[in-house]
Motif scaffolding. Structure first.
Motif, mmCIF file in Angstrom:
data_model
loop_
_atom_site.group_PDB
_atom_site.id
_atom_site.type_symbol
_atom_site.label_atom_id
_atom_site.label_comp_id
_atom_site.label_asym_id
_atom_site.label_seq_id
_atom_site.Cartn_x
_atom_site.Cartn_y
_atom_site.Cartn_z
ATOM 1 N N THR A 69 0.832 -1.204 0.000
ATOM 2 C CA THR A 69 0.000 0.000 0.000
ATOM 3 C C THR A 69 0.867 1.254 0.000
ATOM 4 N N ALA A 70 1.910 1.256 0.825
ATOM 5 C CA ALA A 70 2.807 2.412 0.880
ATOM 6 C C ALA A 70 3.530 2.617 -0.446
ATOM 7 N N GLY A 71 3.910 1.511 -1.107
ATOM 8 C CA GLY A 71 4.572 1.634 -2.401
ATOM 9 C C GLY A 71 3.664 2.247 -3.447
ATOM 10 N N SER A 72 2.414 1.805 -3.504
ATOM 11 C CA SER A 72 1.475 2.369 -4.470
ATOM 12 C C SER A 72 1.186 3.831 -4.158
ATOM 13 N N ALA A 73 0.998 4.154 -2.880
ATOM 14 C CA ALA A 73 0.747 5.539 -2.490
ATOM 15 C C ALA A 73 1.934 6.434 -2.843
ATOM 16 N N ALA A 74 3.151 5.917 -2.672
ATOM 17 C CA ALA A 74 4.345 6.699 -2.991
ATOM 18 C C ALA A 74 4.436 6.991 -4.490
ATOM 19 N N ASP A 75 4.171 5.987 -5.322
ATOM 20 C CA ASP A 75 4.208 6.200 -6.772
ATOM 21 C C ASP A 75 3.157 7.213 -7.213
ATOM 22 N N ASP A 76 1.988 7.177 -6.588
ATOM 23 C CA ASP A 76 0.880 8.007 -7.041
ATOM 24 C C ASP A 76 0.865 9.396 -6.416
ATOM 25 N N HIS A 77 1.334 9.528 -5.180
ATOM 26 C CA HIS A 77 1.173 10.790 -4.461
ATOM 27 C C HIS A 77 2.491 11.408 -3.990
ATOM 28 N N GLY A 78 3.613 10.778 -4.272
ATOM 29 C CA GLY A 78 4.896 11.378 -3.933
ATOM 30 C C GLY A 78 5.746 10.473 -3.068
ATOM 31 N N ARG A 79 6.899 10.055 -3.614
ATOM 32 C CA ARG A 79 7.764 9.139 -2.876
ATOM 33 C C ARG A 79 8.427 9.830 -1.689
ATOM 34 N N LYS A 80 8.851 11.083 -1.887
ATOM 35 C CA LYS A 80 9.455 11.828 -0.777
ATOM 36 C C LYS A 80 8.424 12.036 0.337
ATOM 37 N N ARG A 81 7.192 12.358 -0.033
ATOM 38 C CA ARG A 81 6.155 12.611 0.962
ATOM 39 C C ARG A 81 5.921 11.374 1.825
ATOM 40 N N VAL A 82 5.743 10.223 1.191
ATOM 41 C CA VAL A 82 5.492 9.000 1.947
ATOM 42 C C VAL A 82 6.708 8.636 2.793
ATOM 43 N N PHE A 83 7.905 8.799 2.232
ATOM 44 C CA PHE A 83 9.134 8.447 2.944
ATOM 45 C C PHE A 83 9.298 9.302 4.200
ATOM 46 N N THR A 84 9.133 10.619 4.068
ATOM 47 C CA THR A 84 9.346 11.505 5.224
ATOM 48 C C THR A 84 8.269 11.298 6.287
ATOM 49 N N VAL A 85 7.031 11.052 5.859
ATOM 50 C CA VAL A 85 5.986 10.724 6.833
ATOM 51 C C VAL A 85 6.344 9.415 7.548
ATOM 52 N N GLY A 86 6.863 8.453 6.789
ATOM 53 C CA GLY A 86 7.258 7.188 7.387
ATOM 54 C C GLY A 86 8.338 7.355 8.446
ATOM 55 N N VAL A 87 9.344 8.184 8.165
ATOM 56 C CA VAL A 87 10.415 8.398 9.151
ATOM 57 C C VAL A 87 9.858 9.084 10.397
ATOM 58 N N ALA A 88 8.924 10.037 10.200
ATOM 59 C CA ALA A 88 8.314 10.719 11.350
ATOM 60 C C ALA A 88 7.504 9.742 12.200
ATOM 61 N N VAL A 89 6.734 8.861 11.556
ATOM 62 C CA VAL A 89 5.965 7.856 12.297
ATOM 63 C C VAL A 89 6.906 6.903 13.030
ATOM 64 N N PHE A 90 7.990 6.537 12.370
ATOM 65 C CA PHE A 90 9.005 5.661 12.970
ATOM 66 C C PHE A 90 9.549 6.307 14.251
#
Length: 485
Positions: A69-90
């Motif tokens: 799900t995260a991979g599809s969301a990153a391709d469609d809505h921004g890889r940097k956006r998903v990645f940085t949100v992921g690091v913040a959640v981490f």
């Protein structure tokens, strides 16, 4: 006079690789840190035997449920956006774990940690492939990312055992929270946004069935370690399989699926996902449980067991960085086959472990398996990107890592079941250690056999690639004649 168009954001290949590799290493550190001090952490957090199992399993649930799900969301809505949100959640999950008032909150934080990890791992290869053009530079970069996986596995158990011993289990999580918060700020500053040219529609039924199916399956595997005949275990496993079948049905019917099932007609995609599955099943699953086996059979401390495991994981870092030298001579699929064969040979070399053995007895097998692991990690990173269309790079990474972590969950369950299959022939610690050693020998052989099965799958995929290439070359003259006519 019309205003000048905005300048595109600069692409920083070196910074992108450094940030994604370090954050990937941090994910594997966080996952493996409790392995060498599992009993002490569970006791300090007031968790019983079942809770001890869920310290690792909770993170697996979060990762496996959300990777694709995260991979599809990153391709469609921004890889940097998903990645940085992921690091913040981490970072938030590690802070919550450090401050947890009890075991329930701590385990919830581990599940949240898995969710953040999924949002980090899935876009990472897409960010690298956008920043680094195809060719030798990208092969080197993907090898560097593969090395980061091994680096985290090498550092995690040693870091966890040392910090837990010196400052307690809360400090293990607190230190990771501070480092990940710093990396979140760096990622926001240096990464360049990228996404597919045409975003796809949301696939809610695919998201729900995949998340629920993987969660039920992993929960069933975790609970099964205390008895496979329990009704709750059978229900969870059956429900997990049913939901994953339903996910496949959904993906075959929706117009814009999260995972295009047509990709499974590609030998490269089969090698990527199948190779990742067998890597988790035969290698990561076994090695994740090896520190506990070393403590039970050889009587090593958690720190010493983590140090022995670092022979394997440390050499995988070196091998992954050097695997680029093979790229000009061998296809990525062939490298997967060779890597799995080397891992199987190395694991077979661990056979014969007994209470009277020393850790030196394990070194040759761990060296061979470490070299094979490095070649394997680098090749799987290449295949995860090259086996899917360029605009679906994060989805390819998500599918690859989902297979790896599902395989890991199954591999740990198989290892635990096989290792515990021998019963002591008498009272006392020595009899228990000898029984565990006999079970460990069986687990070693099972893991080596699974490596061989994965290598055979990769060989079959390579043969299919060769046939497809020969057919394309044979059809080329006919197409040229049609175009000329």
């Amino acid at each position: 006079m019309s205003p000048a168009p905005p300048h595109p954001a600069p692409v920083r290949p070196g910074a992108t690789l450094l940030v994604t590799a370090l954050t990937t290493a941090l994910v594997t550190v966080a996952y493996t840190a409790p392995t060498a001090s599992l009993a002490a952490t569970a006791e300090a957090a007031h968790l019983g035997a079942s809770g001890r199992t869920w310290i690792l399993t909770g993170t697996l649930v979060g990762i496996s449920a959300l990777l694709l799900t995260a991979g599809s969301a990153a391709d469609d809505h921004g890889r940097k956006r998903v990645f940085t949100v992921g690091v913040a959640v981490f970072a938030a999950a590690e802070a919550l774990a450090a401050l947890a008032p009890g075991g329930t909150v701590y385990l919830a934080a581990r599940v949240l940690l898995g969710a953040g990890s999924a949002a980090i791992l899935a876009p990472a290869l897409g960010l690298i492939s956008h920043a680094v053009p195809p060719g030798p530079a990208r092969i080197r970069a993907l090898g560097g990312w593969g090395a980061a996986v091994g680096l985290g596995i090498a550092v995690g158990p040693v870091y966890g055992a040392l910090v837990e011993q010196w400052a307690g289990w809360r400090a293990v999580n607190g230190g990771l929270a501070v480092v990940s918060a710093a990396l979140a700020a760096v990622a926001s500053a240096v990464l360049t946004e990228s996404r597919a040219d045409r975003p796809r529609a949301l696939d809610p039924y695919g998201v729900l069935t995949l998340a629920a199916g993987t969660s039920c399956l992993i929960a069933g595997l975790a609970e099964g370690r205390s008895g496979w005949e329990q009704p709750v275990v059978l229900v969870l496993l059956a429900l997990g399989v049913l939901l994953l079948v339903l996910f496949a049905v959904v993906e075959a019917r929706v117009r814009e699926p999260m995972l295009d099932l047509a990709l499974f007609r590609s030998p490269g995609f089969i090698a990527a996902t199948g190779g990742a599955m067998f890597t988790g099943l035969s290698l990561v699953g076994f090695m994740s449980y090896l520190p506990a086996l070393l403590q039970g059979v050889l009587g090593l401390s958690g720190l010493a067991a983590g140090g022995v495991l670092a022979i394997w994981s440390g050499l995988s870092v070196v091998a992954a960085l050097q695997a680029r030298r093979l790229a000009a001579r061998l296809s990525a699929t062939t490298q997967v086959a060779l890597g799995l064969l080397a891992c199987g040979a190395g694991e077979a070399g661990l056979y014969g472990l007994g209470p009277d053995s020393t850790w030196v007895r394990l070194a040759p097998g761990l060296v061979v398996a470490g070299i094979g692991s490095g070649v394997l990690n680098a090749a799987l990173a290449r295949l995860a990107v090259s086996s899917v269309p360029p605009h679906r790079a994060a989805m390819g990474s998500g599918a690859n890592n989902t297979s790896r972590y599902l395989g890991s969950a199954l591999g740990v369950a198989v290892t635990v079941a096989v290792a515990a299959s021998s019963r002591p022939t008498g009272p006392g610690h020595e009899a228990a250690a000898r029984a565990l050693a006999a079970g460990t020998d069986r687990a070693v052989l099972v893991a080596a056999g699974l490596c061989l099965a994965g290598a055979l799958l990769a060989v079959a995929a390579r043969a299919a690639e060769a046939r497809a290439g020969a057919e394309a070359e044979a059809e080329a003259p006919a197409r040229e004649r049609v175009a000329a006519g």
